[in-house]
Scaffold this motif. Structure first.
Motif, PDB file in Angstrom:
ATOM      1  N   HIS A   1       0.808  -1.210   0.000  1.00 20.33           N
ATOM      2  CA  HIS A   1       0.000   0.000   0.000  1.00 20.33           C
ATOM      3  C   HIS A   1       0.843   1.263   0.000  1.00 20.33           C
ATOM      4  O   HIS A   1       0.330   2.360  -0.185  1.00 20.33           O
ATOM      5  CB  HIS A   1      -0.942   0.003   1.209  1.00 20.33           C
ATOM      6  N   GLN A   2       2.161   1.135   0.221  1.00 20.72           N
ATOM      7  CA  GLN A   2       3.047   2.285   0.240  1.00 20.72           C
ATOM      8  C   GLN A   2       3.637   2.595  -1.133  1.00 20.72           C
ATOM      9  O   GLN A   2       4.383   3.564  -1.279  1.00 20.72           O
ATOM     10  CB  GLN A   2       4.175   2.046   1.247  1.00 20.72           C
ATOM     11  N   LEU A   3       3.322   1.802  -2.128  1.00 16.69           N
ATOM     12  CA  LEU A   3       3.885   1.994  -3.455  1.00 16.69           C
ATOM     13  C   LEU A   3       3.266   3.195  -4.156  1.00 16.69           C
ATOM     14  O   LEU A   3       2.117   3.553  -3.918  1.00 16.69           O
ATOM     15  CB  LEU A   3       3.656   0.740  -4.304  1.00 16.69           C
TER      16      LEU A   3
ATOM     17  N   GLN B   1       3.222   4.627 -10.206  1.00  8.10           N
ATOM     18  CA  GLN B   1       4.164   4.097 -11.210  1.00  8.10           C
ATOM     19  C   GLN B   1       4.771   2.782 -10.738  1.00  8.10           C
ATOM     20  O   GLN B   1       4.993   1.873 -11.540  1.00  8.10           O
ATOM     21  CB  GLN B   1       5.268   5.115 -11.496  1.00  8.10           C
ATOM     22  N   ASP B   2       5.039   2.675  -9.430  1.00 12.75           N
ATOM     23  CA  ASP B   2       5.529   1.400  -8.896  1.00 12.75           C
ATOM     24  C   ASP B   2       4.523   0.288  -9.201  1.00 12.75           C
ATOM     25  O   ASP B   2       4.900  -0.820  -9.610  1.00 12.75           O
ATOM     26  CB  ASP B   2       5.726   1.488  -7.382  1.00 12.75           C
TER      27      ASP B   2
ATOM     28  N   ILE C   1       5.089  -3.143 -11.454  1.00  9.55           N
ATOM     29  CA  ILE C   1       4.893  -4.475 -10.879  1.00  9.55           C
ATOM     30  C   ILE C   1       3.854  -5.263 -11.673  1.00  9.55           C
ATOM     31  O   ILE C   1       4.068  -6.433 -12.018  1.00  9.55           O
ATOM     32  CB  ILE C   1       4.470  -4.365  -9.401  1.00  9.55           C
ATOM     33  N   LEU C   2       2.722  -4.634 -11.971  1.00  9.97           N
ATOM     34  CA  LEU C   2       1.664  -5.337 -12.692  1.00  9.97           C
ATOM     35  C   LEU C   2       2.103  -5.718 -14.098  1.00  9.97           C
ATOM     36  O   LEU C   2       1.725  -6.788 -14.602  1.00  9.97           O
ATOM     37  CB  LEU C   2       0.404  -4.474 -12.745  1.00  9.97           C
ATOM     38  N   GLN C   3       2.904  -4.876 -14.721  1.00  9.69           N
ATOM     39  CA  GLN C   3       3.392  -5.211 -16.053  1.00  9.69           C
ATOM     40  C   GLN C   3       4.324  -6.415 -15.997  1.00  9.69           C
ATOM     41  O   GLN C   3       4.246  -7.307 -16.856  1.00  9.69           O
ATOM     42  CB  GLN C   3       4.114  -4.016 -16.670  1.00  9.69           C
TER      43      GLN C   3
ATOM     44  N   GLN D   1      -4.788  -7.657 -11.261  1.00  6.61           N
ATOM     45  CA  GLN D   1      -4.339  -6.393 -11.836  1.00  6.61           C
ATOM     46  C   GLN D   1      -5.051  -5.204 -11.179  1.00  6.61           C
ATOM     47  O   GLN D   1      -5.417  -4.228 -11.835  1.00  6.61           O
ATOM     48  CB  GLN D   1      -4.581  -6.391 -13.342  1.00  6.61           C
ATOM     49  N   GLY D   2      -5.226  -5.308  -9.872  1.00  7.06           N
ATOM     50  CA  GLY D   2      -5.851  -4.228  -9.119  1.00  7.06           C
ATOM     51  C   GLY D   2      -4.829  -3.246  -8.593  1.00  7.06           C
ATOM     52  O   GLY D   2      -3.698  -3.614  -8.267  1.00  7.06           O
ATOM     53  N   ILE D   3      -5.221  -1.988  -8.486  1.00  5.78           N
ATOM     54  CA  ILE D   3      -4.382  -0.938  -7.909  1.00  5.78           C
ATOM     55  C   ILE D   3      -5.229  -0.151  -6.907  1.00  5.78           C
ATOM     56  O   ILE D   3      -6.350   0.266  -7.226  1.00  5.78           O
ATOM     57  CB  ILE D   3      -3.830   0.024  -8.980  1.00  5.78           C
TER      58      ILE D   3
END
Length: 290
Positions: free
Chosen positions: A78-80, A83-84, A88-90, A130-132
């Motif tokens: 949750h601290q990302l 863009q982080d 990561i998801l990519q 693929q959730g953000i």
């Protein structure tokens, strides 16, 4: 004189609407009352082993006797920065594309999807999350290419609540949803696109940090948007999974026993969602049979 053209909704769309109605009845009948009793406590402990009796036929899903699942915890993620997250998801999507698993399912959305406990996801799929956290419909719309190389069987989308909390007009959310559907169908023609309804919030009972913004959003507005979203799905060729009735109390708010703060779900909330995914899959398979 202009001539009005009447839109004809395909038969599969009617079947999808029927399946949603059966889904509500099926999930409520399958969940044990003591698992979802109001006020049940969920300790934020490490995940305990969960037992599930797999579905073999429509209506046969059963929850075995299990302890209440823990409150989801995503740890340091949750601290990302945003863009982080994208990076990561990519990378995770690229790894999944290289593995080429069968029965791949994608969860695309915001923190509600992100926090879905892996051990509660239906086991008949391999999952790519693929959730953000904090994601909006515009953000998801613009990052669909991150996982365009994978070959999923089904893509589950839930998005829009963050838009509404921030005051984004419902019309804008719906346009983005329609764009998401069309782009996913173009990028993944072999996949089934399933758009899930936006969930309600707990109203005055909410304790979320952004409570004032949340209270400015009416649950009736969410219901109206969901009705319009169902129509868009029928017209754009996506299935609509109406989770909303499974999560509301008698006042139309998010049930207190299914949430941590009036916006996010606790373990029991994800247990309801999991059961809906199982049941929806079985109903979809049944309606697809000749």
């Amino acid at each position: 004189m202009s001539r009005r053209v009447r839109k004809v909704i395909p038969s599969w769309a009617w079947l999808s609407l029927l399946a949603n109605g059966v889904l509500v009845i099926a999930v409520f009948s399958l969940l044990r009352p003591d698992q979802l009793r109001k006020g049940s406590s969920i300790a934020p402990a490490a995940p305990s082993p969960m037992a599930w009796v797999p579905v073999t036929q429509v209506g046969s899903t059963q929850l075995s006797a299990i302890a209440a699942p823990p409150t989801p915890d995503i740890g340091p993620r949750h601290q990302l920065t945003y863009q982080d997250w994208l990076d990561i998801l990519q990378r995770e999507a690229a790894a999944m594309a290289a593995q080429k698993p069968t029965n791949l399912a994608i969860l695309a959305g915001d923190s509600l999807s992100l926090w879905f406990p892996p051990d509660l996801l239906p086991t008949d799929y391999t999952w790519l999350n693929q959730g953000i956290s904090g994601e909006t419909s515009a953000g998801l719309r613009d990052r669909l290419t991150l996982f365009q190389e994978v070959q999923p069987q089904v893509i589950f989308v839930m998005i829009g609540i963050n838009d509404l909390i921030r005051g984004v007009p419902s019309a804008t959310v719906l346009r983005n949803q329609e764009r998401i559907i069309r782009d996913l169908r173009r990028q993944h023609p072999q996949a089934e696109v399933v758009i899930q309804s936006i969930l309600p919030h707990s109203g005055e009972q909410a304790t979320w940090d952004g409570r004032e913004q949340l209270l400015a959003l009416s649950n009736e507005d969410i219901r109206q948007l969901n009705r319009a979203l169902a129509t868009i799905c029928a017209e754009a060729g996506a299935r609509y999974l109406d989770l909303h009735p499974l999560f509301v109390d008698a006042n139309g708010n998010l049930r207190a026993d299914l949430t941590t703060d009036g916006l996010h779900l606790n373990g029991n909330g994800y247990l309801v969602w999991r059961s809906a995914l199982y049941t929806f899959r079985q109903l979809a398979l049944a309606t697809a049979q000749p």
